[in-house]
Design a protein around this motif. Structure first.
Motif, mmCIF file in Angstrom:
data_model
loop_
_atom_site.group_PDB
_atom_site.id
_atom_site.type_symbol
_atom_site.label_atom_id
_atom_site.label_comp_id
_atom_site.label_asym_id
_atom_site.label_seq_id
_atom_site.Cartn_x
_atom_site.Cartn_y
_atom_site.Cartn_z
ATOM 1 N N ASP A 35 107.608 73.282 -4.579
ATOM 2 C CA ASP A 35 107.835 73.483 -6.003
ATOM 3 C C ASP A 35 109.235 72.998 -6.376
ATOM 4 O O ASP A 35 110.227 73.432 -5.767
ATOM 5 C CB ASP A 35 107.688 74.967 -6.344
ATOM 6 N N PRO A 36 109.364 72.098 -7.356
ATOM 7 C CA PRO A 36 110.688 71.542 -7.685
ATOM 8 C C PRO A 36 111.702 72.597 -8.098
ATOM 9 O O PRO A 36 112.885 72.496 -7.753
ATOM 10 C CB PRO A 36 110.385 70.575 -8.833
ATOM 11 N N VAL A 37 111.278 73.617 -8.842
ATOM 12 C CA VAL A 37 112.206 74.664 -9.266
ATOM 13 C C VAL A 37 112.699 75.447 -8.052
ATOM 14 O O VAL A 37 113.893 75.752 -7.927
ATOM 15 C CB VAL A 37 111.543 75.606 -10.286
ATOM 16 N N ALA A 263 109.870 74.846 -16.421
ATOM 17 C CA ALA A 263 109.916 73.610 -15.648
ATOM 18 C C ALA A 263 111.355 73.287 -15.271
ATOM 19 O O ALA A 263 112.311 73.729 -15.927
ATOM 20 C CB ALA A 263 109.313 72.462 -16.456
ATOM 21 N N LEU A 264 111.507 72.501 -14.219
ATOM 22 C CA LEU A 264 112.839 72.138 -13.746
ATOM 23 C C LEU A 264 113.626 71.410 -14.829
ATOM 24 O O LEU A 264 114.839 71.618 -14.975
ATOM 25 C CB LEU A 264 112.727 71.264 -12.494
ATOM 26 N N GLN A 266 113.564 71.860 -17.990
ATOM 27 C CA GLN A 266 114.095 72.845 -18.937
ATOM 28 C C GLN A 266 115.302 73.560 -18.356
ATOM 29 O O GLN A 266 116.311 73.775 -19.041
ATOM 30 C CB GLN A 266 113.003 73.850 -19.306
ATOM 31 N N LEU A 267 115.233 73.940 -17.092
ATOM 32 C CA LEU A 267 116.331 74.676 -16.468
ATOM 33 C C LEU A 267 117.570 73.808 -16.303
ATOM 34 O O LEU A 267 118.695 74.288 -16.468
ATOM 35 C CB LEU A 267 115.890 75.219 -15.112
ATOM 36 N N ARG A 268 117.379 72.541 -15.978
ATOM 37 C CA ARG A 268 118.528 71.653 -15.772
ATOM 38 C C ARG A 268 119.367 71.504 -17.043
ATOM 39 O O ARG A 268 120.589 71.347 -16.973
ATOM 40 C CB ARG A 268 118.045 70.282 -15.303
ATOM 41 N N MET A 269 118.733 71.553 -18.194
ATOM 42 C CA MET A 269 119.467 71.352 -19.450
ATOM 43 C C MET A 269 120.428 72.492 -19.740
ATOM 44 O O MET A 269 121.353 72.331 -20.550
ATOM 45 C CB MET A 269 118.475 71.164 -20.603
ATOM 46 N N VAL A 270 120.226 73.647 -19.103
ATOM 47 C CA VAL A 270 121.097 74.807 -19.376
ATOM 48 C C VAL A 270 121.729 75.334 -18.090
ATOM 49 O O VAL A 270 122.199 76.465 -18.047
ATOM 50 C CB VAL A 270 120.293 75.929 -20.078
ATOM 51 N N TRP A 271 121.758 74.503 -17.054
ATOM 52 C CA TRP A 271 122.160 75.003 -15.744
ATOM 53 C C TRP A 271 123.593 75.493 -15.676
ATOM 54 O O TRP A 271 123.913 76.399 -14.908
ATOM 55 C CB TRP A 271 121.923 73.937 -14.674
#
Length: 284
Positions: A35-37, A263-264, A266-271
């Protein structure tokens, strides 16, 4: 999962202590190992000096033991958890496989609900998707937000008064959708709702009572971060991505989707905000 009731031991004997199991790492992520996340999360936590084990449903279920004595439950090992559980197959693949998967999910539900360790998306009355449903309207009401209504029908529905640019119909048997009057594959029943052909949306990622918008658009007046935190709390979600449809220019916003497994992308944009908050939640 074992269950024991404390009582008076026979003469000359003592109640044996519960076995103690060593955690394989500082954090256990329950997910498909590919899973990428899960991969990204494990890499980040490892960079911060913590060890991480990514285990699938079957291996994770066998790691933990839940023991009850005199009405008190103990989970061993008490290690922090992040649940990124894949959805069960929509169609039966075999009775034995389905039974084993169900038993593993039940074990993990008990572990995550009872452990004293931090858990991201700890299950409560439902499993790990909180109070979300496939119906955006029902999910929105449970979140305290009211958007467009939805129509459920055994027969192929017809649109009523317009509440958007297009009327979309989903066949609940095939989960395929089409724009009315196009009929999606399947024989019903159906779910339908109005939407715009190309809606403007904003996504807010929430974790542990804090929220971050995925864009820098001038939408501060809508308080989407605060509304998203409140909606996620009402839905019983620690980690979630909430998608808002921005309407009337930028005057209003309606919740159209709550995703308990972001999704990954989405998470990367606010990491920059999410990563440090993740460490605070898991290792207080």
């Amino acid at each position: 999962m074992s269950s024991e009731t404390a009582g008076t031991p026979p003469t000359g004997s003592e109640t044996p202590p519960a076995a103690s199991f060593e955690a394989p790492a500082d954090l256990v992520v329950v997910a498909d190992p590919q899973d990428p996340v899960a991969v990204e999360l494990a890499a980040y936590v490892t960079e911060q000096g913590r060890s991480v084990a990514v285990l699938d449903v079957f291996d994770a279920a066998q790691l933990f033991t839940v023991t009850t004595r005199a009405g008190t439950a103990t989970v061993d090992p008490p290690v922090p958890l992040v649940l990124l559980l894949p959805a069960p197959p929509e169609r039966r693949t075999g009775f034995d496989a389905e039974f084993q998967l169900g038993e593993c999910f039940a074990q993990l539900w008990a572990v995550a609900a009872l452990t004293p360790a931090p858990v991201v998306n700890r299950p409560a009355g439902t499993l790990v998707a909180g109070r979300t449903t496939r119906s955006a309207a029902v999910t929105g009401r449970r979140a305290g937000e009211h958007g467009n209504g939805e129509l459920f029908s055994h027969a192929y529905p017809r649109p009523g008064d317009p509440e958007g640019e297009a009327f979309w119909v989903e066949d609940l048997g095939t989960l395929r959708a089409g724009r009315w009057p196009e009929r999606p594959p399947g024989n019903g029943p159906y779910r339908a709702r109005w939407t715009d052909a190309d809606p403007a949306t904003e996504t807010v990622v929430v974790l542990g009572g804090r929220g971050w918008r995925c864009t820098t658009a001038d939408l501060d007046h809508l308080d989407l971060e605060g509304r998203s935190v409140a909606a996620a709390t009402a839905l019983g979600l620690d980690l979630a991505a909430l998608v808002w449809r921005v309407t009337d220019g930028t005057a209003t916003a309606r919740l159209v989707h709550a995703e308990p497994f972001p999704a990954l992308e989405q998470l990367r944009m606010v990491w920059l905000g999410l990563g440090p908050r993740l460490l605070e939640v898991l290792f207080p």
